[in-house]
Scaffold this active site. Structure first.
Site, PDB file in Angstrom:
ATOM      1  CE  LYS A  89      49.785  39.522  49.103  1.00  0.00           C
ATOM      2  NZ  LYS A  89      49.594  38.134  48.616  1.00  0.00           N
ATOM      3  CG  ASP A  99      46.216  36.403  47.590  1.00  0.00           C
ATOM      4  OD1 ASP A  99      45.999  36.493  46.369  1.00  0.00           O
ATOM      5  OD2 ASP A  99      47.024  37.122  48.200  1.00  0.00           O
ATOM      6  N   GLY A 144      57.505  28.700  52.739  1.00  0.00           N
ATOM      7  CA  GLY A 144      57.298  30.134  52.845  1.00  0.00           C
ATOM      8  C   GLY A 144      56.464  30.463  54.066  1.00  0.00           C
ATOM      9  CB  SER A 145      56.742  31.883  56.970  1.00  0.00           C
ATOM     10  OG  SER A 145      57.926  32.673  56.856  1.00  0.00           O
ATOM     11  N   GLY A 146      55.270  34.161  54.561  1.00  0.00           N
ATOM     12  CA  GLY A 146      54.803  35.544  54.469  1.00  0.00           C
ATOM     13  C   GLY A 146      53.293  35.639  54.380  1.00  0.00           C
ATOM     14  N   GLY A 147      52.819  36.793  53.885  1.00  0.00           N
ATOM     15  CA  GLY A 147      51.382  37.027  53.806  1.00  0.00           C
ATOM     16  C   GLY A 147      50.672  36.026  52.910  1.00  0.00           C
TER      17      GLY A 147
END
Length: 272
Positions: free
Chosen positions: A71, A107, A130-133
């Site tokens: 992403k 999203d 969490g800390s991703g896309g």
């Protein structure tokens, strides 16, 4: 409405993910069938992201859904970013207009819609793990819905602190004694595979909350969602997020808006 036979003018849409699922493929193809559209949708994975994106451009593939872990990595390969994708530097959708690739983030819009439908109090405190896309999309959607008191829980200090700073929240390395009114899981914990039995938040943390959001879409009923329902909490599911974001992708690719009945039918087919 009859779907045309596959031929030289058939439009192709696709997805790219490290762990492809059947949901998007079945959802889009069922809507093509119901709407009589000359399209086909296929899921792929890749170990060469630049070549895959080059193929989208060179072959005239109309659209592509982007999932973990691509992403953010896909951004330098695109021509422009639209709206929320530009704001959060995370892309889950590519639209190809005559070789010009634009990145979107559906999203974000799906989460924003579901949060507003749930009527969440803007004074509610948020804890997002969490800390991703996907984390960027969910945190930004919650912040933009008026939720200004929050904490990002992420073991990766650099990414966690950066995400927290971008939405004006705090960062913590562990859940520990943190408590919140709204819990949001944007990690793979609870996802089909090695983490299928993992619970993203401790039972006592769930008990102290009022609303639980789990971005995991497969399986549709995760350990976190089961625990939240058993504790009488309001839930926002990854399945609901997945359907809304896929519907927006479908409209971006085709320009056609299906009826609610068609969407419900496609969702039933996609979930088997």
């Amino acid at each position: 409405m009859t779907k045309p036979l596959i031929g030289r003018d058939t439009g192709l849409c696709m997805s790219l993910s490290a762990r492809p699922s059947n949901f998007g493929t079945r959802f889009h193809n069922r809507l093509y069938e119901l709407c009589g559209l000359d399209y086909v949708y296929k899921a792929f994975t890749t170990t060469d992201l630049p070549a895959a994106i080059g193929g989208i451009r060179a072959l005239g593939i109309r659209g592509c859904a982007i999932s973990m872990p691509f992403k953010e990595a896909v951004i330098p390969l695109l021509d422009r970013l639209e709206g929320s994708a530009a704001a959060i530097d995370s892309v889950n959708t590519i639209v190809n207009d005559d070789g010009r690739l634009t990145g979107y983030n559906t999203d974000y819009s799906a989460v924003r819609t579901l949060v507003e439908q749930a009527g969440i109090d803007p004074a509610a405190r948020v804890m997002l793990r969490g800390s991703g896309g996907m984390g960027k999309a969910v945190a930004t959607a919650l912040r933009d819905a008026g939720l200004t008191d929050g904490v990002i829980v992420a073991r990766n200090a650099e990414r966690g602190q950066a995400l927290a700073a971008s939405v004006g929240w705090r960062w913590a390395a562990e859940v520990a004694a943190e408590r919140a009114d709204l819990l949001a899981n944007v990690t793979p914990l609870g996802m089909e595979g090695a983490d299928a039995d993992a619970l993203a938040f401790p039972a006592e943390t769930i008990a102290a909350a009022g609303i639980v959001l789990d971005a995991v879409a497969l399986p549709p009923d995760t350990p976190l969602l089961r625990a939240a329902r058993a504790a009488g909490k309001t839930v926002i599911t990854g399945a609901a997020i997945g359907t809304l974001q896929a519907l927006e992708q479908f409209v971006l690719y085709t320009g056609v808006t299906p009826t609610p009945e068609q969407v419900a039918d496609a969702e039933r087919v996609a979930r088997g």
